[in-house]
Scaffold this motif. Structure first.
Motif, mmCIF file in Angstrom:
data_model
loop_
_atom_site.group_PDB
_atom_site.id
_atom_site.type_symbol
_atom_site.label_atom_id
_atom_site.label_comp_id
_atom_site.label_asym_id
_atom_site.label_seq_id
_atom_site.Cartn_x
_atom_site.Cartn_y
_atom_site.Cartn_z
ATOM 1 N N LEU A 110 27.962 38.648 48.075
ATOM 2 C CA LEU A 110 27.773 38.790 49.531
ATOM 3 C C LEU A 110 26.628 39.738 49.854
ATOM 4 O O LEU A 110 25.859 39.511 50.817
ATOM 5 N N LYS A 111 26.453 40.778 49.067
ATOM 6 C CA LYS A 111 25.437 41.786 49.363
ATOM 7 C C LYS A 111 24.041 41.346 48.939
ATOM 8 O O LYS A 111 23.055 41.635 49.625
ATOM 9 N N SER A 159 30.974 31.018 41.362
ATOM 10 C CA SER A 159 29.572 30.590 41.471
ATOM 11 C C SER A 159 29.127 30.604 42.925
ATOM 12 O O SER A 159 29.934 30.436 43.848
ATOM 13 N N ASP A 160 27.814 30.821 43.117
ATOM 14 C CA ASP A 160 27.253 30.794 44.481
ATOM 15 C C ASP A 160 25.988 29.960 44.494
ATOM 16 O O ASP A 160 25.482 29.544 43.440
ATOM 17 N N ASN A 161 25.478 29.701 45.693
ATOM 18 C CA ASN A 161 24.234 28.941 45.846
ATOM 19 C C ASN A 161 23.099 29.849 46.311
ATOM 20 O O ASN A 161 22.196 29.418 47.026
ATOM 21 N N GLY A 162 23.169 31.119 45.865
ATOM 22 C CA GLY A 162 22.178 32.095 46.300
ATOM 23 C C GLY A 162 20.886 32.049 45.514
ATOM 24 O O GLY A 162 20.606 31.086 44.780
ATOM 25 N N LYS A 163 20.118 33.136 45.607
ATOM 26 C CA LYS A 163 18.770 33.156 45.030
ATOM 27 C C LYS A 163 18.747 33.564 43.567
ATOM 28 O O LYS A 163 17.686 33.526 42.924
ATOM 29 N N GLY A 164 19.876 33.983 43.032
ATOM 30 C CA GLY A 164 19.939 34.372 41.629
ATOM 31 C C GLY A 164 19.324 35.733 41.364
ATOM 32 O O GLY A 164 18.784 36.386 42.263
ATOM 33 N N PHE A 165 19.396 36.166 40.086
ATOM 34 C CA PHE A 165 18.813 37.453 39.687
ATOM 35 C C PHE A 165 18.588 37.449 38.185
ATOM 36 O O PHE A 165 19.033 36.537 37.461
ATOM 37 N N ASP A 166 17.886 38.464 37.712
ATOM 38 C CA ASP A 166 17.586 38.590 36.287
ATOM 39 C C ASP A 166 18.814 39.189 35.585
ATOM 40 O O ASP A 166 19.128 40.367 35.766
ATOM 41 N N THR A 167 19.508 38.377 34.771
ATOM 42 C CA THR A 167 20.741 38.863 34.128
ATOM 43 C C THR A 167 20.479 39.983 33.120
ATOM 44 O O THR A 167 21.403 40.724 32.765
ATOM 45 N N ALA A 168 19.237 40.102 32.661
ATOM 46 C CA ALA A 168 18.917 41.195 31.735
ATOM 47 C C ALA A 168 19.128 42.558 32.382
ATOM 48 O O ALA A 168 19.368 43.562 31.702
ATOM 49 N N SER A 169 19.055 42.582 33.717
ATOM 50 C CA SER A 169 19.232 43.857 34.418
ATOM 51 C C SER A 169 20.660 44.387 34.273
ATOM 52 O O SER A 169 20.902 45.579 34.450
ATOM 53 N N GLN A 201 37.069 40.647 43.294
ATOM 54 C CA GLN A 201 36.597 41.336 44.502
ATOM 55 C C GLN A 201 35.190 41.901 44.282
ATOM 56 O O GLN A 201 34.307 41.771 45.148
ATOM 57 N N GLU A 202 34.965 42.507 43.114
ATOM 58 C CA GLU A 202 33.665 43.123 42.820
ATOM 59 C C GLU A 202 32.567 42.068 42.690
ATOM 60 O O GLU A 202 31.453 42.231 43.211
ATOM 61 N N VAL A 203 32.873 40.954 42.009
ATOM 62 C CA VAL A 203 31.877 39.883 41.840
ATOM 63 C C VAL A 203 31.505 39.293 43.205
ATOM 64 O O VAL A 203 30.315 39.090 43.514
ATOM 65 N N ILE A 204 32.510 38.995 44.016
ATOM 66 C CA ILE A 204 32.231 38.396 45.336
ATOM 67 C C ILE A 204 31.462 39.368 46.221
ATOM 68 O O ILE A 204 30.525 38.967 46.949
#
Length: 620
Positions: free
Chosen positions: A543-544, A567-577, A536-539
């Motif tokens: 979504l946000k 997995s999603d087809n979104g814009k991604g993010f910096d995992t270091a954060s 639930q938290e990952v999804i």
């Protein structure tokens, strides 16, 4: 028969003979000990002194300091008189004393001395006994390959013994089985356990049958064959309850502990705690460190299985405290032994110096100095080696303490999670039963106003009020459902995930594709709920923040574990954060998965993000 010699004190000899009648012949420890002590005071016959000290060593085998004291006396006299028959048993007995108190190297050293005496005499019976004891010793200190080696020696030797010596063959088969068992080679363990059982039955004996049946049950339990395991445990108990022996409490504690384990695995809470109470009574009566330590460990596991976190924490701390107290005792004794060794070497050096001063020739003086140098180097080497040993124990204890602290941290976090889930359920129920009923009643009241002769403005106000009440009831149901989905509580994880995906798909903005195996945690509602919260938290994060239009969720069994991929087809993010900030959401995700001994791997790129989670199945 022993006769008093000219140099013998008749009274000392009489006391030795009386002691013999009381112990071992009569089984009266205290009376035997009194007469053996009198012999040690009065007699000047080395043979009688050596044998009296030998039996005092046996009587005091549960008190290490007393046992070692009498061992040294007996060893000195028996070496003087070349009483090799008693010397063999002395070395064997003292090795068991060292073994019971956790001194592996001292136990091995003395057993090897016994083995050397048996080999010199070519005594097949003593050789078989020593091989079996060595195998047991290596097993207890978790060197299972050495344990199997000596068990194999014993098995080969016992085949050539006369039929009346069959108990040695039984013990050889048994020790081979337990080495396989604790090395997690369960099929081989079961094979040798069954050979042991068949041999006992062939000889129409009940001796040790209870232990063999318990061992078979224990192996079956580890193989996941709970039903057959329970049958063997109950057969073992049927035999034990008919035995009246001072050591039977040790075996009863073992069987009741196993029965409690089985009952808890089957979800029979009352039976599990009933067996634990019986196990505790017998473990405490046996006064055996190993049984009491294992009891608290089993109480911790049973408490944990039934969600009684505070009790689990208390029993784990008792288990660790008892284990640590033994480590402290061993370390203290090691330091004491080092000190004694140092003082002994120092005294020897002083004696050597005194002898050198009184010598008339320079050659004797030089020889004495060489001896002193050798002793000093030897003492230094011994201290250095002992220091390494002590440091090794200290490092081992430090590692064990860190592991224990990690386990305690897991229990504390599990307590927080369980409390949080209970609170979610309570609030969801309160919203549904309390506020939900109020809103429903208000809607009925407003609806009753419709139909009367009213102006347009009043009709519009009633319509808007009805619309707001409908929206409030819908929102309330959504909040209550998000806090504790009814389908999760009543049907399980897979149906709850399907409902979650369907609700998101209804928005027509994001499509969730779900592939989920049948229930992977069907017996553990707590872990079902915990994994649902993670998903639930990952999804929600996707979504946000991701801007994705498609989310793919895969939950499946894979080998010895459970794999989850989101997995999603979104814009991604910096995992270091994640590591730098790790907000409450990611912190909860990592903590919940760590509690199940799982791993989390997050990969992200401009074309999408994948969260990969793996949980070992045996841990759930």
């Amino acid at each position: 028969m022993l006769n008093p010699s000219n140099s013998d004190s008749l009274n000392g000899y009489i006391h030795m003979k009386l002691g013999w009648q009381y112990y071992p012949d009569g089984g009266n420890d205290s009376a035997g000990a009194f007469h053996y002590r009198q012999c040690l005071k009065l007699s000047d016959n080395p043979r009688h002194l050596g044998r009296s000290a030998f039996f005092m060593n046996m009587i005091h085998e549960r008190s290490m300091d007393s046992a070692i004291h009498y061992f040294k006396i007996a060893e000195a006299y028996q070496e003087q008189t070349q009483d090799t028959a008693y010397l063999f048993h002395l070395y064997r007995n003292v090795s068991l004393v060292y073994q019971d108190h956790g001194y592996f190297q001292s136990a091995v050293d003395n057993l090897l001395k016994a083995l050397s005496l048996a080999e010199a005499k070519e005594d097949q019976e003593q050789l078989a006994d020593t091989y079996i004891t060595l195998s047991n010793l290596f097993h207890d200190f978790e060197d299972f390959e050495e344990g199997k080696k000596y068990a194999r020696y014993a098995m080969e030797l016992t085949r050539s013994l006369p039929p009346e010596y069959w108990p040695y063959q039984r013990d050889a088969l048994n020790v081979m089985a337990i080495n396989f068992d604790d090395n997690q080679e369960f099929d081989s363990a079961l094979y040798y356990h069954k050979l042991t059982e068949n041999l006992i039955l062939e000889n129409n004996s009940q001796a040790t049958l209870d232990r063999t049946l318990n061992n078979i049950g224990n192996t079956l339990k580890k193989m996941g064959r709970v039903g057959p395991a329970l049958t063997y445990f109950l057969r073992s108990y049927d035999i034990i309850k008919q035995i009246d022996s001072p050591i039977i409490h040790y075996h009863k504690a073992t069987v009741f502990t196993n029965l409690a384990d089985i009952a808890s695995l089957q979800g029979r809470q009352n039976a599990a705690y009933m067996y634990l109470d019986s196990a505790e009574n017998n473990a405490l009566t046996s006064d055996n460190y190993e049984k009491i330590r294992d009891l608290y460990q089993m109480k911790y596991l049973v408490n944990k299985r039934f969600g009684q976190t505070e009790a689990a924490l208390t029993n784990l701390e008792k288990h660790l405290r008892l284990r640590d107290s033994v480590l402290d005792e061993r370390n203290a004794r090691l330091v004491k032994d080092l000190e004694v060794a140092y003082r002994t070497e120092k005294k020897e050096k002083e004696n050597a110096k005194l002898q050198a001063v009184t010598a008339e020739q320079d050659l004797a003086l030089n020889a004495a100095r060489n001896r002193m140098l050798f002793i000093a180097l030897t003492a230094g080497l011994l201290l250095l080696l002992a220091g390494f040993g002590y440091n090794g124990l200290r490092l081992k204890r430090k590692a064990e303490k860190a592991a224990a602290e990690e386990e305690l941290q897991k229990i504390r976090f599990q307590s927080v999670i369980e409390t949080e889930e209970r609170e979610r359920m309570r609030i969801a129920q309160d919203l549904h039963d309390g506020l939900g009923q109020i809103l429903a009643t208000a809607k009925l009241n407003v609806a009753s106003l419709e139909g009367d002769q009213k102006g347009n403005e009043e009709e519009e106000l009633i319509t808007r009020s009805m619309h707001l009440l409908d929206e409030s009831i819908t929102e309330l149901r959504a909040i209550s459902h998000a806090m504790m989905p009814e389908v999760l509580r009543h049907k399980g994880l897979q149906p709850a995930l399907h409902e979650l995906a369907e609700n998101i798909n209804l928005s027509m903005q994001v499509q969730v594709l779900l592939q989920a195996d049948e229930e992977v945690f069907e017996r553990d509602k707590t872990r079902q709920s915990s994994l649902y919260r993670v998903i639930q938290e990952v999804i929600n994060n996707m979504l946000k923040h991701s801007g994705a239009t498609r989310i793919h969720l895969l939950l499946r069994r894979a080998g010895a574990g459970v794999e989850l991929s989101i997995s999603d087809n979104g814009k991604g993010f910096d995992t270091a954060s994640i590591e730098k900030g790790r907000g409450l959401g990611w912190s909860n995700i990592f903590s919940r998965i760590r509690l199940m001994n799982g791993t989390v791997d997050v990969k992200s790129s401009p074309s999408g993000t994948t969260v990969y989670i793996k949980i070992p199945l045996e841990e759930v």
